[in-house]
Design a protein around this motif. Structure first.
Motif, PDB file in Angstrom:
ATOM      1  N   LYS A 182       0.828  -1.208   0.000  1.00  0.00           N
ATOM      2  CA  LYS A 182       0.000   0.000   0.000  1.00  0.00           C
ATOM      3  C   LYS A 182       0.861   1.257   0.000  1.00  0.00           C
ATOM      4  O   LYS A 182       1.276   1.719  -1.043  1.00  0.00           O
ATOM      5  N   THR A 183       1.155   1.823   1.163  1.00  0.00           N
ATOM      6  CA  THR A 183       1.899   3.088   1.187  1.00  0.00           C
ATOM      7  C   THR A 183       3.269   2.967   1.830  1.00  0.00           C
ATOM      8  O   THR A 183       4.083   3.875   1.707  1.00  0.00           O
ATOM      9  N   GLU A 184       3.564   1.859   2.530  1.00  0.00           N
ATOM     10  CA  GLU A 184       4.813   1.767   3.287  1.00  0.00           C
ATOM     11  C   GLU A 184       5.859   0.929   2.565  1.00  0.00           C
ATOM     12  O   GLU A 184       5.552  -0.097   1.970  1.00  0.00           O
ATOM     13  N   VAL A 185       7.095   1.395   2.668  1.00  0.00           N
ATOM     14  CA  VAL A 185       8.235   0.757   2.027  1.00  0.00           C
ATOM     15  C   VAL A 185       9.271   0.416   3.088  1.00  0.00           C
ATOM     16  O   VAL A 185       9.535   1.214   3.979  1.00  0.00           O
ATOM     17  N   THR A 186       9.868  -0.793   2.977  1.00  0.00           N
ATOM     18  CA  THR A 186      10.937  -1.177   3.897  1.00  0.00           C
ATOM     19  C   THR A 186      12.108  -1.714   3.093  1.00  0.00           C
ATOM     20  O   THR A 186      11.938  -2.560   2.216  1.00  0.00           O
ATOM     21  N   LEU A 187      13.314  -1.193   3.396  1.00  0.00           N
ATOM     22  CA  LEU A 187      14.549  -1.687   2.791  1.00  0.00           C
ATOM     23  C   LEU A 187      15.464  -2.143   3.913  1.00  0.00           C
ATOM     24  O   LEU A 187      15.634  -1.438   4.915  1.00  0.00           O
ATOM     25  N   VAL A 188      16.055  -3.322   3.740  1.00  0.00           N
ATOM     26  CA  VAL A 188      16.934  -3.882   4.769  1.00  0.00           C
ATOM     27  C   VAL A 188      18.230  -4.335   4.110  1.00  0.00           C
ATOM     28  O   VAL A 188      18.214  -5.062   3.117  1.00  0.00           O
ATOM     29  N   LYS A 189      19.342  -3.888   4.675  1.00  0.00           N
ATOM     30  CA  LYS A 189      20.646  -4.354   4.234  1.00  0.00           C
ATOM     31  C   LYS A 189      21.576  -4.387   5.442  1.00  0.00           C
ATOM     32  O   LYS A 189      21.778  -3.359   6.101  1.00  0.00           O
ATOM     33  N   ASN A 190      22.132  -5.570   5.705  1.00  0.00           N
ATOM     34  CA  ASN A 190      23.006  -5.758   6.857  1.00  0.00           C
ATOM     35  C   ASN A 190      22.294  -5.269   8.119  1.00  0.00           C
ATOM     36  O   ASN A 190      21.235  -5.774   8.455  1.00  0.00           O
ATOM     37  N   LYS A 191      22.816  -4.257   8.791  1.00  0.00           N
ATOM     38  CA  LYS A 191      22.210  -3.794  10.034  1.00  0.00           C
ATOM     39  C   LYS A 191      21.387  -2.524   9.850  1.00  0.00           C
ATOM     40  O   LYS A 191      20.979  -1.894  10.831  1.00  0.00           O
ATOM     41  N   MET A 192      21.121  -2.148   8.615  1.00  0.00           N
ATOM     42  CA  MET A 192      20.354  -0.939   8.344  1.00  0.00           C
ATOM     43  C   MET A 192      18.954  -1.280   7.854  1.00  0.00           C
ATOM     44  O   MET A 192      18.791  -2.062   6.923  1.00  0.00           O
ATOM     45  N   THR A 193      17.944  -0.692   8.498  1.00  0.00           N
ATOM     46  CA  THR A 193      16.557  -0.813   8.070  1.00  0.00           C
ATOM     47  C   THR A 193      16.006   0.581   7.816  1.00  0.00           C
ATOM     48  O   THR A 193      16.108   1.465   8.668  1.00  0.00           O
ATOM     49  N   VAL A 194      15.453   0.780   6.637  1.00  0.00           N
ATOM     50  CA  VAL A 194      14.897   2.070   6.251  1.00  0.00           C
ATOM     51  C   VAL A 194      13.417   1.886   5.933  1.00  0.00           C
ATOM     52  O   VAL A 194      13.039   0.957   5.223  1.00  0.00           O
TER      53      VAL A 194
END
Length: 271
Positions: free
Chosen positions: A56-68
């Motif tokens: 819907k409207t939310e986006v999540t990006l994960v790489k190593n120890k970073m979550t955006v």
């Protein structure tokens, strides 16, 4: 949560995006909104090595120890839970979420530069034992012939290396029978799915892993006598159990690299 009017897109940018010297292959162009370059989320996220999810409207990006986390109805992003003000709000268009290129790239330690012709993104190379990896090479054989192909993209090199290293299971003894080919005379033999090498700038192997599958597939619900998937750390001459899910994730990464333009076939002798 901050609300805003739908974004005004000034124009579609014809400048290609180049990551680590590779021009991204995509049918979708970046867009420029309020003098900010906006790119499709999955295009930029996956090619920088992040896992991407959105609904819907939310986006999540994960790489190593970073979550955006970003939202198409807010100009506030969350980096590991901390609020960051964006200078361009994400938006949805043609069932794709567009996000600000510089914010995403710099969040994942990439450098962005522009000129009249291109958008250039540079990332740090993976280093193994202090040696920079230039390419990831995969070799696999079929009944008649084989294929050697290479990926040149720092994010892919790192993601593939992590997948192997982080999913090596229990150490095991060298199997009694293994090769490139199926051995119908020995149901407990292993056949090689692929040979995976990390190469330096001169093409020399820094690290090599061979992944094998057990030829004898046990009936569902039973415990196999031997691990179904194993990996051989070739230079260290050590053998480990390996997970099928990690193997499948590697296959998906290699496929994504090929569709994005990062994969080159070195040789193909399949008849």
């Amino acid at each position: 949560m901050e609300h805003a009017e739908p974004p005004t897109v000034n124009y579609a940018s014809k400048r290609p995006i180049i990551i680590d010297g590779v021009a991204l292959a995509s049918e979708v162009n970046p867009e420029v909104k309020n003098n900010r370059t906006m790119v499709p989320l999955r295009l930029i996220g996956e090619n920088l090595g992040a896992q991407v999810e959105w609904n819907k409207t939310e986006v999540t990006l994960v790489k190593n120890k970073m979550t955006v986390r970003l939202n198409t109805i807010s100009s506030i992003a969350l980096k590991n839970g901390e609020k960051v003000q964006l200078d361009a709000m994400p938006y949805l268009k043609n069932n794709r979420i567009y996000v600000p290129l510089r914010f995403i790239a710099e969040t994942f330690q990439a450098k962005v530069s522009y000129n009249n012709a291109t958008v250039q993104i540079d990332t740090a190379p993976l280093k193994i034992g202090g040696v920079a990896v230039k390419a990831f090479q995969q070799e696999y054989h079929m009944f008649m012939g084989g294929v050697v192909q290479q990926i040149r993209g720092n994010a892919y090199n790192e993601a593939l290396y992590r997948l192997i290293e982080e999913n090596k299971g229990k150490a095991i003894q060298e199997p009694a029978n293994y090769s490139w080919n199926l051995n119908l005379d020995d149901p407990d033999a292993y056949y090689k799915n692929g040979q995976f090498e990390f190469l330096d700038a001169k093409g020399a192997s820094i690290k090599r892993f061979d992944i094998y599958s057990l030829q004898n597939v046990s009936p569902e619900g039973t415990t196999p006598a031997y691990p179904q998937i194993i990996v051989h750390d070739y230079l260290a001459n050590q053998w480990f159990e390996f997970s099928r899910s990690a193997q499948q994730s590697m296959e998906q990464l290699i496929y994504t690299a090929s569709t994005s333009g990062f994969l080159t076939i070195i040789s193909n002798t399949v008849a």
